[in-house]
Design an enzyme around this catalytic site. Sequence first.
Site: not given
Length: 308
Positions: A138, A173, A286
Amino acid sequence: MATITQNSFLSSNHLQLFKPNSKTKPIIAPTSVRMSLQETAPSIAVVGVTGAVGQEFLSVLSDRDFPYRSIKMLASKRSAGKQYTFQGHDYTVEELTEESFDGVDIALFSAGGSISKQFGPVAVNKGTIVVDNSSAFRMDENVPLVIPEVNPDAMKGIKVGTGKGALIANPNCSTIICLMAATPLHRRAKVLRMVVSTYQAASGAGAAAMEELELQTREVLDGKPPTCQIFKQQYAFNLFSHNAPVLENGYNEEEMKLVKETRKIWNDMNVKVTATCIRVPVMRAHAESINLQFENSLDEVIMSYSKQ
């Protein structure tokens, strides 16, 4: 594509793909005639197919009727040999090896950072486009970190069918959820400061965490001590700071992912971001609270635009 368990590249409504039958063979109930299997479509591999996110990959491929000419189901040696039925066809899970990517156009990875680091570059060298759901690449400046609805231009030049492999990193996420909401506002009024609180479900920690939450809930309600193997503490009926390691700056690793990934995706190293990430005892979905400070003013017209 989140958790991924959210996967932004495919988007998901969290369908339950595999339903054990009396023979414990996972199946998917047919709901319509599928046209996904096409000779001219790309070949696909799902790495970590037996995990919660791997199953979600397949669920979304099915839900979106994503075209493919073949699909490989890859996992560890321990999971090799398991049988799955997907869109009316039977598949055997294969052990992940360097030869697994021969002839594969697109590989969806969700088997942990170490597996991605080991096999991601191997797949790319074989001409495969790798979409990696781990944190392995990432923050690599040579790897695009992409939310398709936010920064698709970061993938410019990456194209299936050219024989040229590439790595694409999928954000965490919490970052995806946050930036999907905040980016339209950032484009119109420029975010200077963002305060985020996340409330993260068991699904983000994988299938084993979801199973343990269910087990703990039953145990606590029965007056028994909870089994604590995944989180090392009681999760059922409890709240605690995200289980990621706490860093020297006092933030946990999950919180710093949101900070760093936001800056990379927005290409803005000056935006101020602070995050508090909490684990909550629910199975899926979430939630986030986001407070934004802007450089320019917003009115109701722009706010309505951001919701479209």
